[in-house]
Design an enzyme around this catalytic site. Structure first.
Site, PDB file in Angstrom:
ATOM      1  N   ASP A   1       0.839  -1.197   0.000  1.00  0.00           N
ATOM      2  CA  ASP A   1       0.000   0.000   0.000  1.00  0.00           C
ATOM      3  C   ASP A   1       0.877   1.250   0.000  1.00  0.00           C
ATOM      4  O   ASP A   1       1.830   1.358   0.785  1.00  0.00           O
ATOM      5  CB  ASP A   1      -0.895  -0.020   1.248  1.00  0.00           C
ATOM      6  CG  ASP A   1      -1.896   1.101   1.276  1.00  0.00           C
ATOM      7  OD1 ASP A   1      -2.738   1.154   0.372  1.00  0.00           O
ATOM      8  OD2 ASP A   1      -1.835   1.924   2.207  1.00  0.00           O
TER       9      ASP A   1
ATOM     10  N   GLU B   1       1.422  -0.565  -5.089  1.00  0.00           N
ATOM     11  CA  GLU B   1       0.471   0.504  -5.382  1.00  0.00           C
ATOM     12  C   GLU B   1       1.343   1.738  -5.574  1.00  0.00           C
ATOM     13  O   GLU B   1       1.814   2.327  -4.613  1.00  0.00           O
ATOM     14  CB  GLU B   1      -0.526   0.718  -4.241  1.00  0.00           C
ATOM     15  CG  GLU B   1      -1.533   1.811  -4.574  1.00  0.00           C
ATOM     16  CD  GLU B   1      -2.368   2.246  -3.367  1.00  0.00           C
ATOM     17  OE1 GLU B   1      -3.561   2.553  -3.558  1.00  0.00           O
ATOM     18  OE2 GLU B   1      -1.822   2.307  -2.254  1.00  0.00           O
TER      19      GLU B   1
END
Length: 690
Positions: free
Chosen positions: A345, A382
């Site tokens: 993330d 990401e």
């Protein structure tokens, strides 16, 4: 006979102990009920080990770790004859309290060991076992003795994956799921036959490290459902385990991984190292803040927390201590839980130095792919953070990235935006312009994820409907969903609208599964699951976030279509090919070619609403049983269009594989001569073989 160094040298209130071993960090069970505790703190002046009987509000003993037990910046102590299965533990650290300079030691706080392998305090989902103002997250000990029966990470080639993103609780928590252990790791095991039937071979699990379900400074009602607020990076979420209250979360999760592996399904974890549940200025003392604040977090010159993550604090990922901590965590999940890969993330945080600025060669990024334990582990980035840094396609070879361009261009083209066409073509090719130094399998192609609308909602809502969220976030207002409601906002009885929505879902899934790269989609998209227009269900532990399995029957035609799409992709290696070759192969045709309504006549640089593309798959090149050609025609116009089919070698005939306008799948296998007519907003896959 016991060795002389196995005997205690100190005693306090009947508890016997001696100097521990500095490595490994954490609490590790040795023989004879002996436990070695080891914890790092650079700036603390003292450390006290605090032991509780399981479930007790007050500790039964606190043992100041003698200074002579300290080695460098590591406090270690070995405790003898502990009933380790029935204790909880934490630490107190003393040291300077000088917020301007980043110090915030507070010996009145008991904090969680960063290396704890199990955490109690949230054993039951969204329930506090201990008072909010007390020691809420407590370390527990486990013995690493799970019987894996020869299991290991599957190491499926990246190009062969079909990824299914899910939330452990949301996947089975609704009563319609039909499982016994709803919302748990065990519940996922009960659904393995379904996953196998669908055909996915990898699940990507939203955060399942121990996290804080409660929002800071709010009442206990709203739920931090998604889990992007980690408390500990070595312990599975106890609230996701049917047997979490019995201290068996680790074994239950390991069993889930083992059973998935037995069925050929890999497990990728969504990990959150960019910020923690301690949040920013004025946040809670859970672990890092009380242990070594300046080491673990990026600090501003005035002593406030850097907030590049938009969650109040930013982890100091390229500090050598923190870098080692991250590597230790990932090694543990791979070696002890047999995890196949990680989705990172806000991964650009991994590329920022201790000053918060981007680094040319970030050591953490380089070391992860070259680590001896992680060398075969999948790493997916990401590739953007809220501070505006993008690293898509910039990490070393072996890293993959979520591809947001694929997400947006497919949806825009599907709703009739002709200007999205040229970028869509490049995305279907595997985005060679984005991954110029890499290969198509570095592009994780997705149209939906936990962020944004579900695929059904992309076709059913023009606007987000997040009124039930506990509080507003930027995504509630500023996120472009690229959606179109097909003529009615939300649920409707209009048959024409519902039929169009089904075609749009199938059209989008067709492009996703026929594109080079690695397809990923959000759980429930294969049967029209809805979040009722909520595009940011981060706080929704309700029917909004739980899959409604009743829709599997209602939208069975979508399920059957997606199931066949996945199987078709698996059968044809030319689609999954991990290079950007588009030249002529041994068939004397281009391996991937582009067409208009007439074959070979197509301008890929100008806006368009209709196009076709064709793969050439000679058996000689791909080791298949038969030469074949795969052709996809796509009509995104609101009128019917006819496509002339490319001429293929003598002896081959075109037949329909799937047609999004055919709800009953009656046209599958139907032979076609010369041309096909596609109804408005529809797509068709055809195959020619001998």
């Amino acid at each position: 006979m016991r060795r002389i160094d196995e005997f205690p040298s100190h005693e306090l209130n009947g508890i016997k102990f001696k100097a521990g071993k500095a490595m490994p960090f954490g609490a590790n069970v040795l023989d004879h009920g002996t436990v070695n505790f080891s914890v790092y703190s650079k700036d603390a002046t003292s450390c006290t080990l605090v032991l509780f009987h399981l479930g007790d509000a007050e500790p039964f003993i606190e043992i100041p770790i003698p200074n002579e037990f300290r080695v460098g910046s590591v406090y270690s102590i070995m405790i003898f004859d502990l009933d380790w299965e029935n204790i909880e533990y934490g630490y107190r650290f003393d040291g300077p309290y000088d917020l301007k300079n980043g110090y915030c030691f507070d010996k009145t706080k008991i904090v969680l060991d960063p290396y704890a392998k199990l955490v109690s305090g949230r054993d039951k989902w969204h329930t506090r076992q201990y008072p909010k103002d007390g020691f809420q997250f407590r370390g527990r000990l486990i013995r690493e003795d799970y019987e894996w029966e020869g299991d290991q990470p599957l190491c499926t080639p990246m190009k062969d994956l079909v990824i299914y993103e899910m939330h452990i609780r949301g996947f089975t928590n609704d009563k319609s799921s039909g499982v016994k252990n709803k919302g748990t790791f065990a519940g996922v095991v009960e659904k393995i036959p379904y996953l196998k039937e669908l055909g996915v071979n990898c699940i990507e699990i939203m955060p399942m490290f121990e996290f804080e379900e409660f929002f800071p400074a709010l009442t206990d009602e709203p739920c931090n459902y998604w889990g992007y607020c980690t408390c500990n990076y070595f312990a599975p979420k106890a609230g996701f385990a049917a047997l979490g209250s019995m201290g068996l979360a680790a074994d239950e999760m390991k069993n889930m991984v083992k059973q998935l592996h037995k069925n050929g399904i890999e497990v990728i974890l969504d990990i959150v190292f960019n910020h923690t549940a301690e949040y920013g200025d004025g946040g809670e003392y859970i672990s890092f803040r009380g242990i070594d604040n300046k080491t673990y977090y990026l600090m501003n010159d005035d002593g406030t927390y850097s907030n590049l993550s938009a969650c109040g604090n930013t982890v100091n990922c390229n500090n050598p201590i923190v870098r080692n901590f991250i590597v230790d965590s990932l090694r543990y999940w791979v070696s002890d839980y047999h995890i196949d890969g990680f989705r990172i993330d806000e991964a650009p945080i991994f590329a920022r130095g201790e000053d918060g600025k981007p680094m040319v060669s970030p050591p953490l990024v380089d070391s992860l792919k070259n680590d001896p334990v992680l060398s075969r582990t999948k790493l997916i980035s990401e590739g953007w953070d809220p501070a505006g840094l993008s690293t898509i396609g910039q990490f070393p070879k072996g890293w993959a990235d979520w591809n947001p361009r694929m997400r947006d261009t497919v949806k825009r083209f599907a709703k009739g935006m002709a200007e999205a066409g040229p970028e869509l073509i490049t995305s279907i090719e595997g985005s060679p312009d984005m991954f110029i130094n890499s290969t198509p399998d570095c592009s994780v192609n997705y149209v939906t994820s936990h962020d944004g609308f579900t695929l059904y909602d992309t076709t059913a809502y023009n606007n987000a409907h997040n009124e039930s969220n506990c509080y507003s976030s930027p995504m509630d207002h500023e996120f472009d969903n690229c959606s179109w409601n097909c003529g009615a906002e939300g649920e409707t009885d209009d048959e024409a609208v519902n039929s169009l929505r089904k075609r749009q879902i199938k059209n989008i899934m067709t492009v996703l599964m026929l594109s080079r790269g690695v397809p990923m989609f959000w759980a429930g998209d294969e049967f029209g699951n809805t979040q009722y227009g909520n595009n940011n269900a981060f706080c929704q532990d309700t029917e909004i976030s739980w899959l409604d399995w009743n829709r599997l029957e209602k939208y069975d035609d979508i399920f059957q279509y997606v199931k066949r799409l996945i199987a078709f992709r698996k059968e044809h290696p030319v689609i999954k090919k991990a290079d950007y070759f588009t030249g002529h192969n041994s068939s004397d045709y281009p391996e991937l070619s582009w067409h208009g309504e007439k074959p070979w006549e197509f301008d890929r640089t100008s806006p368009f609403l209709t196009f076709g593309f064709m793969y050439s798959e000679p058996a000689k090149d791909f080791g298949t049983d038969n030469d074949c050609f795969i052709y996809c025609a796509y009509n995104s116009h609101w009128e019917e269009h006819t496509f002339e089919l490319p001429i293929v070698p003598e002896g081959m005939k075109w037949e329909i594989v799937l047609y999004s306008g055919d709800e009953k799948l009656n046209d599958c296998g139907k032979e076609i001569q010369g041309h096909v007519s596609l109804m408005p907003r529809s797509s068709m896959i055809l195959i020619a073989k001998r």
